[in-house]
Design an enzyme around this catalytic site. Structure first.
Site, mmCIF file in Angstrom:
data_model
loop_
_atom_site.group_PDB
_atom_site.id
_atom_site.type_symbol
_atom_site.label_atom_id
_atom_site.label_comp_id
_atom_site.label_asym_id
_atom_site.label_seq_id
_atom_site.Cartn_x
_atom_site.Cartn_y
_atom_site.Cartn_z
ATOM 1 N N LEU A 1 0.820 -1.214 0.000
ATOM 2 C CA LEU A 1 0.000 0.000 0.000
ATOM 3 C C LEU A 1 0.856 1.267 0.000
ATOM 4 C CD1 LEU A 1 -2.731 -1.098 2.590
ATOM 5 C CD2 LEU A 1 -2.762 -1.339 0.094
ATOM 6 N N HIS B 1 -3.339 4.154 -2.667
ATOM 7 C CA HIS B 1 -4.322 3.300 -2.002
ATOM 8 C C HIS B 1 -4.955 4.040 -0.819
ATOM 9 C CE1 HIS B 1 -1.372 0.194 -3.600
ATOM 10 N NE2 HIS B 1 -2.499 -0.220 -4.130
ATOM 11 N N LYS C 1 -6.117 5.924 -11.961
ATOM 12 C CA LYS C 1 -4.810 5.476 -12.458
ATOM 13 C C LYS C 1 -4.970 4.286 -13.407
ATOM 14 C CE LYS C 1 -0.242 4.381 -11.916
ATOM 15 N NZ LYS C 1 -0.235 2.989 -12.251
ATOM 16 N N GLN D 1 -9.450 -0.287 -16.427
ATOM 17 C CA GLN D 1 -10.021 -1.173 -15.405
ATOM 18 C C GLN D 1 -11.278 -0.546 -14.812
ATOM 19 O OE1 GLN D 1 -7.555 -3.158 -12.249
ATOM 20 N NE2 GLN D 1 -8.310 -1.534 -10.954
HETATM 21 P P1 AMP Z 1 -3.604 -2.239 -6.994
HETATM 22 O O1 AMP Z 1 -3.173 -2.581 -5.604
HETATM 23 O O2 AMP Z 1 -2.490 -1.786 -7.873
HETATM 24 O O3 AMP Z 1 -4.487 -3.294 -7.607
HETATM 25 O O4 AMP Z 1 -4.527 -0.952 -6.844
HETATM 26 C C1 AMP Z 1 -5.657 -0.949 -6.005
HETATM 27 C C2 AMP Z 1 -6.449 0.310 -6.280
HETATM 28 O O5 AMP Z 1 -5.662 1.464 -6.011
HETATM 29 C C3 AMP Z 1 -6.900 0.417 -7.745
HETATM 30 O O6 AMP Z 1 -8.234 0.913 -7.777
HETATM 31 C C4 AMP Z 1 -5.928 1.414 -8.313
HETATM 32 O O7 AMP Z 1 -6.447 2.134 -9.413
HETATM 33 C C5 AMP Z 1 -5.709 2.331 -7.119
HETATM 34 N N1 AMP Z 1 -4.459 3.075 -7.271
HETATM 35 C C6 AMP Z 1 -3.221 2.559 -7.510
HETATM 36 N N2 AMP Z 1 -2.318 3.559 -7.639
HETATM 37 C C7 AMP Z 1 -3.003 4.722 -7.490
HETATM 38 C C8 AMP Z 1 -2.636 6.099 -7.531
HETATM 39 N N3 AMP Z 1 -1.379 6.485 -7.750
HETATM 40 N N4 AMP Z 1 -3.605 7.015 -7.343
HETATM 41 C C9 AMP Z 1 -4.888 6.636 -7.130
HETATM 42 N N5 AMP Z 1 -5.302 5.356 -7.070
HETATM 43 C C10 AMP Z 1 -4.372 4.414 -7.258
#
Ligand code: AMP
Length: 279
Positions: A31, A35, A152, A156
């Site tokens: 995280l 996140h 981001k 998706q």
């Molecule tokens: P992940 O752990 O990469 O699957 O991401 C979980 C959630 O966090 C997803 O909805 C991503 O789009 C969001 N997320 C990841 N990086 C960012 C970021 N830099 N800014 C905003 N949301 C993010």
């Protein structure tokens, strides 16, 4: 905060959730502030917050980084605790999948362009796990379920919106802004793969998006011209694609303000990074 490692326990602990609004934040862990911004928003807007951490094997393609994907359970647990999360759901692969599973197919066009071209099948896996997690969180029929996703991962997000619509799911999807480091690099769990030199090269990605948004502000709306200018900024990187699409993910010849997403995917060394801006 309760850490839940089994599906039965999750059903049990959410038994009285029909009285509450629930904010759900699905993640793959490691995280960071990106996140956290989702978790904070979920905390502000709901009675109860559920975060899941699950590195989902079905969304990784052969040869991708499933085995080396960063795992930092202890730090993640602390972060969730400090952020006021009520339930941290950390299931195992065996709990989430049968050996012989039925699958969900991403839509034939929107699911197989851009990210879906290089990573064909990636979104099938994403939708499959998100559907499973949604059903678990919906199990005891919360008064209201909101699920938080980052812009981001724009494609998706759009596909999840579509799944909610196509499968008549009673869930509000809340899109959340992209969180960046002070130098502009979009936060990503995969940034840890970058060497110092690669990290500084990677800044060209956000710079190219800034350039695009400046051009739009100067009233240059032609997609081809904007893309040309972006390639100049990205000349030192191995760009996979630059695309200008509307919110439906159709490529558009001219930027339509209020309905456009400009996306970049690029390799920096061996690390694949994506970024975008919503205009
Ligand atoms: P992940 O752990 O990469 O699957 O991401 C979980 C959630 O966090 C997803 O909805 C991503 O789009 C969001 N997320 C990841 N990086 C960012 C970021 N830099 N800014 C905003 N949301 C993010």
């Amino acid at each position: 905060m309760t850490i839940v490692n089994s599906i039965e326990e999750l059903k049990e602990i959410t038994q009285d959730f029909s009285r509450y609004s629930v904010g759900f934040v699905p993640t793959m862990g490691a995280l960071h502030e990106g996140h956290l911004s989702l978790i904070r928003k979920a905390r502000e807007e709901n009675d109860k917050v559920i975060v899941s951490i699950f590195v989902n094997p079905t969304q990784f393609l052969e040869g991708e980084d499933l085995d080396k994907y960063p795992r930092r359970d202890e730090a993640d647990i602390k972060i969730c605790e400090l952020s006021g999360v009520d339930i941290l759901f950390m299931p195992s692969i065996d709990m989430m999948y049968d050996r012989d599973e039925l699958s969900i197919s991403a839509p034939a066009i929107r699911g197989f362009i851009l990210e879906g071209t290089k990573r064909a099948g990636h979104f099938n896996g994403v939708l499959q796990i998100v559907m499973k997690l949604f059903n678990l969180v919906l199990y005891n029929r919360p008064a209201k379920l909101r699920a938080y996703f980052g812009k981001k991962d724009a494609q998706q997000l759009v596909l999840i919106w579509q799944m909610v619509k196509n499968y008549f799911l009673n869930i509000e999807i809340v899109p959340c802004d992209i969180i960046r480091d002070s130098d502009g690099l979009a936060l990503s769990s995969r940034n840890v793969y970058l060497s110092k030199e690669e990290r500084s090269k990677a800044l060209a990605i956000s710079r190219s998006l800034k350039r695009a948004s400046k051009l739009v502000m100067q009233n240059e709306l032609n997609s081809a011209k904007i893309i040309d200018e972006m390639y100049k900024v990205l000349s030192e990187l191995e760009v996979e694609y630059i695309a200008i699409v509307n919110r439906e993910f159709k490529q558009i010849d001219n930027v339509e303000i209020g309905d456009t997403i400009i996306l970049v995917a690029s390799l920096v060394g061996t690390t694949r990074l994506i970024d975008n801006i919503w205009i």
